[in-house]
Design a protein around this motif. Sequence first.
Motif, short mmCIF file in Angstrom:
data_model
loop_
_atom_site.label_atom_id
_atom_site.label_comp_id
_atom_site.label_asym_id
_atom_site.label_seq_id
_atom_site.Cartn_x
_atom_site.Cartn_y
_atom_site.Cartn_z
N SER A 175 -6.98 0.51 -3.38
CA SER A 175 -6.22 -0.18 -2.33
C SER A 175 -6.82 -1.55 -2.05
O SER A 175 -6.09 -2.51 -1.76
CB SER A 175 -6.21 0.68 -1.06
OG SER A 175 -5.54 1.89 -1.28
N LYS A 192 0.83 -1.21 0.00
CA LYS A 192 0.00 0.00 0.00
C LYS A 192 0.86 1.25 0.00
O LYS A 192 0.53 2.25 -0.67
CB LYS A 192 -0.94 -0.01 1.21
CG LYS A 192 -2.00 -1.11 1.14
CD LYS A 192 -2.93 -1.07 2.35
CE LYS A 192 -3.84 0.13 2.32
NZ LYS A 192 -4.87 0.06 3.38
N ASN A 214 -2.65 4.05 -7.16
CA ASN A 214 -3.75 3.55 -6.34
C ASN A 214 -4.95 4.48 -6.44
O ASN A 214 -5.63 4.76 -5.46
CB ASN A 214 -3.32 3.41 -4.87
CG ASN A 214 -2.97 4.76 -4.25
OD1 ASN A 214 -2.57 5.69 -4.94
ND2 ASN A 214 -3.10 4.86 -2.93
#
Length: 869
Positions: free
Chosen positions: A349, A331, A340
Amino acid sequence: MSGIEVLILENCGLFAFENSISVNPSTAHVVPLSLLQDYLMGMFPSQFEELLYMYPSLEGFLKTAARDIVREGHIESWQLWNYEVMTAKNYYLDKRHEHDCFSNLTWNHLEEHKPLFIFYVKEDKRRYEAERASMKKKVRRRQEASENGFQNNGAPITTNELRYQSMITNEVLGLCHSLTPTQKAMDGIRHLRKKIQNMLNQVWPGMNYQVVIFGSSANSLALTNADVDFCIVVPESRYEQDLYKYRNKLSKIPKSVYNMFFLASRLRGIGMRGVEAIGHASVPICKFVDPQTGLNCDINANNILGIENTRMIQKYCDLDSRIRPLIFAIKQFVKQKDINNPRGGTLSSYAYVIMVLHFLMSALEHPVIPSLQRLQVSCTSRDCNFKSFKPIPVLHDHHIINCDARFHDCVQIQGVGEYGLQVKGATTVWNGRNTDSIAKLLQLFFQYYSIPQNFSLSIVSSDGGLIRSDELYPDKYPFTIQDPFINSKNVARSCTVIGASIILQEFQRAAELLSEGGHSFVKICDPSLNLNRPIDTESMEFRFQRKNERKTTRQDKFVGYLDREKKIQTMLEAKQIIDVWTGSESEQDAAHADEFYIDQPVSWANNSPIKIERPAGRETAAKRENQQSSSSSNEGRFRNAATASPSSAEPRSSESTGTTKEITPILQLVKTIMALQPKSENELETFSTQPCTDMDRLLNDPTVSTIQPKDLCYLIAQLNFLGDAVAGNILTNAVIGQQPQQQEQSRSETDNPTQAAYLQQLQHALETIGLSEDDDDSYNMNETDSDLENDDEEEVNINYILDNVPDHLDSYEIYNLFQWYGSVVNIEYMENPQPSWCVRLVMRYKNVKLLPVNPEFEGFVCDGQAYIL
């Protein structure tokens, strides 16, 4: 071995070499077997018939005797070549794609069972087999290395390599700790939840609505200052009743918890900032900012699947101590690399979390975790969620479906040493054998997703394969990531071609840097090294930005062209293109406006315009200048009328405008259109479903030059109001069940006999419409809320494919036909797989059945088929 067999086989290779449908000509040459058979039947009819007499089919010949011809070398030109026959499905699953021996095909819609003839160089297959053998050997050595501390080449792991893996692992663990929200931040989120809960109790007392936190903030995967997701949970019985009663109208119920616009007004009332309602999304949400904590928040109503999904991901993280740091690292990487953002054409995500879980359960020699939805070991718990949970009703694609949201929450992993976690209440044991470090898993993750073929994945099955993949349309999107609970939903549907390319390149570079060693994870994530990317015209972000940039001009606008000659003449004189509905004008040179339809991907917003040229016609420059001056004076008149007192806003007539002898321009236009209208026995049907066919005469009529855009908008609005009022009155009378005396009295009150005749025809047309059970519920007059005000179903996107269209037919004629059924977004001519027109519309879901199956154009009957997107 006869000469006919050799002749046929040799020409199979020649045809494949010259007519291959492979994207990359340097790889194997591929042709459909049916296409090859048609070629042989046309070129060698007698020889091919004799071959079919000896063998049941061409495929049977190629799979039997033809192999002996190649093996014995009867074709001299085939010393370096060979062939195979396989289905399209097996072709795409073949591992030779990973070794550049096979490439994608230009035919994107081949049926899976369709056989293909594949003509390839023998050396390519030998190279592929050698590389596969080498890979298997490396896998065996890696397995031995994980057990006794040796690398793939059998040599001991050096101190530097151990130190580097330890450095990356410690760096990721430190990153995970630093990015985890503090206890104070979590307390602020819980305080905000209580504040929203108090608001719900005041607005809807006694309804027992509950606010819960879901998403990354609830499953320990949230980064610092991440968005917070709230869900308003409606009691199960109440929600099922609302869902089956209102269906697509849930988000439109006045003063309802499902109505995001009403919820937005309540959130503003308790001091929330930046409140924005998004009521037309697949899952309607309301965005806002908490002024105390500064957190960006989303709230929705009864997204039970989101809550269950959060619980399942939390259970996965509880199985192994390496999962949470690995997800944090990914992430952080995608955030720094700016890949993202679904609105920007990349992935969410949540999609990356599914990718990590798929990698850990399906991409390794020894999986780290099992699939909790399809567990391969026997469940030994009586209280397992998988046994006690029941399906969840959800509205998806305008249908109520029961989602299987079950997963096992009783699993405990053993055999992984220090990485195993104690799961409270777990009784089912799954034996794991993977002891790779976090650094090693991170490196293998980037290597695995450096291959495009691995972006077709799921976590529903233990092998990671797609479940019911035909529902996902995998050829439609560059990536396919299956939703764990709604198997027909692609989580990566927002990812564009450019976004997918950037993701692959960033992953490939990260894999190379981790393999080289000596690079810190902070360096690998460095945003200053991000790849440059072109403008992504397919992304939602770009389309929304272009939509907001549209501006209305003061000039009069004419729309449409009649034929190719007039279109060319128009392009020579016009310098701008315009929007049919919004009237906005684009500063684009006419030289780039050669196409009637939009070249770039089209947004499916209801007000998305279809762009066509403004025909200047035969007007001279002086005449256009006169029209512009007339436009300015008329616009001033409308501005004065808009600023007048409300009492002066009377219907436009000769008395209200002060011209008792002169007919208003808009009335003259109506009379002109009716005069040019084709005559038929059923006048109501003609005026409501037929366009004015003599468009050339209408555009050149002097009346048109006096009409302003605001006049047309006023006329359309008033006619819509009148039509809704008349139809609503008749429909209300039909529902309530007026007495015959009342109906006769209402007819007698109609002074105009022509109007009475039209009303009778309209009432007869409405009485012939059969209402389904769902529509009967919509018009139940005993309900406290007036459902008549909310009977509009949600709009859907339609691709209407038109086949067997004559060559001389112009797209303008197609537009004239389909504009009566809905908003035409785009009209595009397609040559593959066969010549046809694709019309994109936005219309009501229940009106799809009104689309013509065999539309007519000037006596030509065509074939049509509608597809709901």
